[in-house]
Design a protein around this motif. Structure first.
Motif, PDB file in Angstrom:
ATOM      1  N   UNK A  35       0.866  -1.176   0.000  1.00 28.61           N
ATOM      2  CA  UNK A  35       0.000   0.000   0.000  1.00 28.61           C
ATOM      3  C   UNK A  35       0.902   1.225   0.000  1.00 28.61           C
ATOM      4  N   UNK A  36       0.767   2.050  -1.031  1.00 28.72           N
ATOM      5  CA  UNK A  36       1.645   3.202  -1.179  1.00 28.72           C
ATOM      6  C   UNK A  36       0.835   4.450  -1.513  1.00 28.72           C
ATOM      7  N   UNK A  37       1.350   5.594  -1.078  1.00 26.36           N
ATOM      8  CA  UNK A  37       0.729   6.885  -1.368  1.00 26.36           C
ATOM      9  C   UNK A  37       1.817   7.925  -1.557  1.00 26.36           C
ATOM     10  N   UNK A  38       1.520   8.915  -2.394  1.00 24.29           N
ATOM     11  CA  UNK A  38       2.371  10.087  -2.494  1.00 24.29           C
ATOM     12  C   UNK A  38       1.967  11.088  -1.426  1.00 24.29           C
ATOM     13  N   UNK A  39       2.937  11.758  -0.837  1.00 26.04           N
ATOM     14  CA  UNK A  39       2.624  12.750   0.204  1.00 26.04           C
ATOM     15  C   UNK A  39       1.929  13.982  -0.356  1.00 26.04           C
ATOM     16  N   UNK A  40       2.084  14.224  -1.656  1.00 22.81           N
ATOM     17  CA  UNK A  40       1.472  15.402  -2.261  1.00 22.81           C
ATOM     18  C   UNK A  40       0.172  15.034  -2.977  1.00 22.81           C
ATOM     19  N   UNK A  41      -0.357  13.866  -2.680  1.00 19.77           N
ATOM     20  CA  UNK A  41      -1.615  13.392  -3.252  1.00 19.77           C
ATOM     21  C   UNK A  41      -2.747  14.261  -2.713  1.00 19.77           C
TER      22      UNK A  41
ATOM     23  N   UNK B  77      -2.830   4.837   7.477  1.00 19.85           N
ATOM     24  CA  UNK B  77      -3.054   4.490   8.888  1.00 19.85           C
ATOM     25  C   UNK B  77      -4.264   3.564   9.024  1.00 19.85           C
ATOM     26  N   UNK B  78      -5.312   3.818   8.248  1.00 16.52           N
ATOM     27  CA  UNK B  78      -6.487   2.940   8.269  1.00 16.52           C
ATOM     28  C   UNK B  78      -6.105   1.526   7.841  1.00 16.52           C
ATOM     29  N   UNK B  79      -5.267   1.432   6.809  1.00 15.66           N
ATOM     30  CA  UNK B  79      -4.810   0.113   6.352  1.00 15.66           C
ATOM     31  C   UNK B  79      -3.963  -0.572   7.415  1.00 15.66           C
TER      32      UNK B  79
ATOM     33  N   UNK C 163       8.868  -3.570  -8.041  1.00 14.21           N
ATOM     34  CA  UNK C 163       9.621  -4.732  -8.540  1.00 14.21           C
ATOM     35  C   UNK C 163      10.236  -5.504  -7.366  1.00 14.21           C
ATOM     36  N   UNK C 164      10.833  -4.793  -6.443  1.00 21.00           N
ATOM     37  CA  UNK C 164      11.464  -5.425  -5.288  1.00 21.00           C
ATOM     38  C   UNK C 164      10.427  -6.152  -4.422  1.00 21.00           C
ATOM     39  N   UNK C 165       9.277  -5.533  -4.219  1.00 21.78           N
ATOM     40  CA  UNK C 165       8.239  -6.134  -3.393  1.00 21.78           C
ATOM     41  C   UNK C 165       7.690  -7.407  -4.052  1.00 21.78           C
ATOM     42  N   UNK C 166       7.497  -7.331  -5.377  1.00 19.78           N
ATOM     43  CA  UNK C 166       6.982  -8.508  -6.085  1.00 19.78           C
ATOM     44  C   UNK C 166       7.969  -9.653  -6.026  1.00 19.78           C
TER      45      UNK C 166
ATOM     46  N   UNK D  36       4.272  -7.298   4.214  1.00 20.06           N
ATOM     47  CA  UNK D  36       3.517  -6.085   3.881  1.00 20.06           C
ATOM     48  C   UNK D  36       4.480  -4.925   3.673  1.00 20.06           C
ATOM     49  N   UNK D  37       4.152  -4.073   2.727  1.00 16.86           N
ATOM     50  CA  UNK D  37       4.905  -2.835   2.520  1.00 16.86           C
ATOM     51  C   UNK D  37       3.904  -1.694   2.513  1.00 16.86           C
ATOM     52  N   UNK D  38       4.018  -0.819   3.483  1.00 17.69           N
ATOM     53  CA  UNK D  38       3.164   0.360   3.567  1.00 17.69           C
ATOM     54  C   UNK D  38       4.111   1.547   3.587  1.00 17.69           C
TER      55      UNK D  38
END
Length: 169
Positions: A99-105, A115-117, A166-169, A127-129
């Motif tokens: 689960x990833x997000x940009x800070x400027x989203x 945080x909900x995830x 790629x690394x996570x996969x 898991x990678x958050x």
């Protein structure tokens, strides 16, 4: 509801709209109304009732957006969206999650989302958050994070994000 209100507040503020606080104050009871009622036939009248019941005032130019939200076409979809709680499904997840997000989203609040995830996921060491500073909703380096900026950014997706995928996969 809080995610939608926050999203509206950020986007309207970044776009220089006046009356954002009043709009978001009115948006909350509108969303609560939708979650407990069928879509409106007379959305304009219903908006006025909601504003009166909650002792709210709203600039005339901001009312059409709330009328649209209350309308039949949008109301049915939005009601199902508001009533859906993904926490149960997320909690039963057995596979690793990235689960990833940009800070400027400006479309999804990365703090609320991730945080909900974190709270809902059962926990898996794979898991990678992760949050990416300076990246927008599309994981592009950006200045404002606004959707109007997307097309003018040369980078399609951050190489760091691609490397992490790629690394996570």
């Amino acid at each position: 509801v809080s995610q939608l209100i926050n999203q509206n507040h950020v986007l309207l503020t970044l776009n220089g709209i006046e009356g954002v606080d009043e709009y978001c104050a009115a948006l909350e009871p509108v969303l609560k109304y939708i979650s407990t009622h069928s879509p409106c036939i007379d959305a304009e009248r219903q908006l006025e009732e909601i504003l009166d019941e909650n002792d709210l005032t709203l600039k005339r130019q901001l009312k059409p957006a709330l009328v649209e939200i209350l309308s039949r076409d949008m109301g049915t979809w939005l009601r199902s969206f508001l009533l859906y709680n993904p926490a149960e499904v997320i909690a039963s997840t057995k596979c690793p999650v990235m689960a990833i997000n940009g800070e400027t989203d400006t479309q999804v609040d990365y703090i609320l989302n991730l945080e909900s995830l974190r709270l809902a996921l059962p926990g898996n060491r794979k898991d990678l958050i992760k949050t990416y500073p300076g990246l927008n909703h599309l994981f592009q380096p950006c200045k404002t994070g606004l959707t109007t900026e997307y097309g003018s950014i040369e980078t399609t997706i951050s190489p760091e994000v691609l490397a992490d995928i790629v690394s996570w996969l």
